[in-house]
Design a protein around this motif. Structure first.
Motif: not given
Length: 225
Positions: A151-154, A162-164, A169-170, A174-175
């Protein structure tokens, strides 16, 4: 902390906290701190002062455990705010020398707890300091390291994002969109699940809420400073 002088930022935060507390009333210093509910304002300040003294003395466990912080508070139980300020001021120069030799770790404590104190006293300030930005940048990757696998997070603020995964990030799974200071506090487990949900603009935030519990459980109630 590229472009940030942690020694200077620690000194600035110390001055702000002293100005905040120097004329505080007994009622104010006796208030419970929402972010540290076991402590009053005086207790939290005693910890901040005690941490600096202990670090300089070489007494700093890796985990900053509860017994260690409790001793700092108990040792200063009968100290006035003026006495605590005097001890902290006397510790400033040797602690800053320690930071020059060993690194900026103590900056996190003063930056985080300054805002905890402000939340208890209802006096905002210091939100746009370079120290706040530095601690946000230190803790966002800690949130990223706690995400469910795959899972990635922005996180997207007005002027910072910031993005994981280091990407856009967009485009993360999950943003969240919020003010930079709010995202800073969220990365420190200082914002509720409801607040995180309200900032979510993409994806399902529920599976990643636990990643924000970097410094303890998320508060049940909404918080602000």
């Amino acid at each position: 902390m590229i472009g940030v002088d942690p020694i200077e930022e620690w000194g600035g935060a110390q001055r702000r906290v002293i100005a905040l507390l120097a004329n505080a009333t007994e009622e104010q210093v006796g208030r419970r701190v929402p972010a540290c509910p076991d402590w009053t304002v005086r207790d939290l300040f005693s910890h901040m002062v005690g941490l600096g003294s202990d670090v300089v003395a070489g007494d700093e466990p890796d985990d900053h455990n509860a017994a260690w912080t409790a001793r700092q508070v108990e040792a200063r139980r009968d100290s006035s705010v003026a006495e605590l300020i005097a001890e902290w001021e006397a510790t400033a120069e040797p602690l800053q020398a320690w930071m020059r030799e060993h690194g900026p770790r103590p900056l996190g404590d003063v930056i985080i707890h300054e805002q905890d104190l402000r939340g208890a006293l209802g006096v905002p300030g210091g939100k746009d300091s370079a120290g706040v930005a530095a601690i946000r940048d230190r803790f966002a990757p800690r949130v990223g390291a706690r995400l469910p696998e795959g899972t990635t997070l922005g996180l997207v603020g007005r002027h910072w994002s910031w993005a994981s995964d280091g990407g856009d990030p967009e485009q993360a799974d999950v943003v969240l969109h919020a003010d930079e200071f709010e995202l800073h506090r969220a990365c420190l487990a200082r914002r509720s699940a409801a607040q995180l949900r309200s900032w979510t603009t993409k994806g399902d935030v529920e599976p990643v809420l636990g990643a924000f519990a970097t410094l303890g459980d998320l508060p049940e109630e909404d918080r602000s400073e």
